[in-house]
Write a protein that holds these residues in place. Sequence first.
Motif, short mmCIF file in Angstrom:
data_model
loop_
_atom_site.label_atom_id
_atom_site.label_comp_id
_atom_site.label_asym_id
_atom_site.label_seq_id
_atom_site.Cartn_x
_atom_site.Cartn_y
_atom_site.Cartn_z
N LEU A 99 32.47 50.69 42.02
CA LEU A 99 32.17 50.23 40.50
C LEU A 99 33.23 50.22 39.72
O LEU A 99 33.51 49.14 38.96
CB LEU A 99 30.99 51.17 40.04
CG LEU A 99 30.45 50.64 38.80
CD1 LEU A 99 29.26 49.70 38.72
CD2 LEU A 99 29.52 52.06 37.98
N THR A 128 39.72 52.67 32.74
CA THR A 128 38.77 52.52 33.91
C THR A 128 39.25 53.14 35.10
O THR A 128 38.51 53.85 35.74
CB THR A 128 38.44 50.96 34.22
OG1 THR A 128 38.09 50.33 33.10
CG2 THR A 128 37.10 50.87 35.26
N ILE A 179 34.70 46.83 37.39
CA ILE A 179 35.12 46.72 36.07
C ILE A 179 36.51 46.77 35.61
O ILE A 179 36.90 45.88 34.98
CB ILE A 179 34.49 48.36 35.66
CG1 ILE A 179 32.97 48.26 35.65
CG2 ILE A 179 34.79 48.22 34.09
CD1 ILE A 179 32.42 49.72 35.32
N THR A 199 37.52 56.49 36.71
CA THR A 199 37.10 56.28 38.27
C THR A 199 37.56 57.64 39.05
O THR A 199 36.95 58.22 39.47
CB THR A 199 37.56 55.15 38.85
OG1 THR A 199 37.07 53.92 37.90
CG2 THR A 199 36.77 55.12 40.27
N GLY A 225 37.28 43.04 36.28
CA GLY A 225 36.69 42.34 35.32
C GLY A 225 37.66 42.10 34.01
O GLY A 225 37.99 41.14 33.30
N PHE A 226 37.89 43.47 33.35
CA PHE A 226 38.82 43.75 32.35
C PHE A 226 40.20 42.85 32.48
O PHE A 226 40.65 42.40 31.60
CB PHE A 226 39.12 45.06 32.01
CG PHE A 226 37.75 45.81 31.43
CD1 PHE A 226 37.04 45.16 30.52
CD2 PHE A 226 37.77 47.17 31.73
CE1 PHE A 226 36.15 46.05 30.03
CE2 PHE A 226 36.42 47.90 31.37
CZ PHE A 226 35.60 47.22 30.40
#
Lengths: 191, 323
Positions: free
Chosen positions: B83, B51, B87, B55, B90-91
């Motif tokens: 964003l 991610t 993410i 990004t 979250g991971f």
Amino acid sequence: MSFEMILLIIIVAAAAWLYVAYVQVVQKKNKVQEAFASIDVQLKKRYDLLPNILAMANKFMEHERSLIEDCTRLRTEALNTKSDFSTIQEKIKIESELQSKMGQLMVSMENYPQLKSQETMVQAMQTFSEVEEHIAAARRFYNAAILELNNAVEIYPSSIFAGQLGLSVLPYFEITEEKEKAPVNAMEYFK
Amino acid sequence: MLATTQEAQEYRKKFHQYYYDRIVGHLSAFENARKPALSFYTFWLSLVAATIVATIAVLIHLNQISPDTCWDNHGSGEATMQLGALIAAGFFLLAKKVAKDFENKVKTGIIRSFLSFFGDFSWSCKDSISRDDILESGLVGNFNELKSDDYFEGTHRGLKVVISENKLIRGSGKNRSTIFEGLFIQLDINKRFSGHTLIREDNVLAVFEKPDRSMEDVQLEDVEFNKMFNVYADDQTEARFLITAAFIERFKNLRQVYSARDIRASFLNNSLIVAINCKKDMFRLGNVRKPVADTGQMQELFEEFVAVLSLVELLNLDSKTGL
């Protein structure tokens, strides 16, 4: 700012400073009284407990009659001594003597196994140890308060107010012998 | 954290054999469970890395196609960064959850055998010392959130011992701050008392953390102790009954023994609560990245637990006199 204004500020500041010094002396005096009262409360517990211990000791310790009598006499003297600033010196002297005699009595009890095995005596000694610890704590509180007050009595500007309040340097509640400074742990003699 | 009490040394002598006799046998089952957990853990962490890379790639691309508007307020660049961060976070949380679940699984399976070495201790990852007990103790100021991790309860040298690992958070939103992260150790003591006595470290924050008005400042005879700690009590005599000269000497050494940033204590309701702020996740067992049979983890857990139990001996709490 005018000269009068500056002068007024200086006078007000000086007055406030002196007032604070006065209040601190009064607070320290009250703290000593509180600490002394606290010692008194703890000593009262000792006086209440002593007759039981001495009565039991009297039954078994035939060869220690004079020591038991000394303890009884000192207890009575201590009870009859007023607890205020005027009698602090006397009170401290009697208490030191009483503690010293009680210490000797504890050591002598070593030679009387029958007494040591008495359940009521063991319990009384446990309570006695606890009371002695409270006395030691109260004595430390008193000495800390005395240190503060004596500093105030001896150091300017509080010394001015101390004189006006009739305060002088007060004695510490000290135990004479170094080894006796620790609270008596009566249970050690009952192991 | 390395306790040097006589009791700690005796424990060390006996634990080596105990580990091979009673604990090693349970470990192989967990090693089988560790492999899939490690795969998941690595997978989620790979997604975090992916991610971040994605990004950055998108940001470079956006910068190339519209360099003027990309970094404007509420522009596409800022939105992409937010964003991406969301993410990745979250991971990362998923990876942490996998690691924590595995840790709790290993602890649940092993800890009972481990604790029986020390007597009748129990462990929980859900319980905690109560919020009321913490607040009433006066060890820390008000807080909004109480997070708990490990919780142990048992008897040691005839005294009830509670060890609670907590994190206390004050404020909310952007004003959230951790005010305490470490251990609360609650010990019953053999002395009877009725008041409240508090020992706090003397530092720059002490001015802002005055206890309630009924408590007075207690000046003890030990100058060094007075420099290190502030003592407050509602009964000056009782404070000195509890904090004897021997206790002062022992308490001064505690910070060194526990490598703590801050150490505090509160005598209340016939018990002593010691708060050790060490900002470290303690009592860890079952690190998903290390083999379960790795003795280092067990050794660390053992030393941490022994260090806490040594508090009873260090402070001589089981003795009726001379605390």
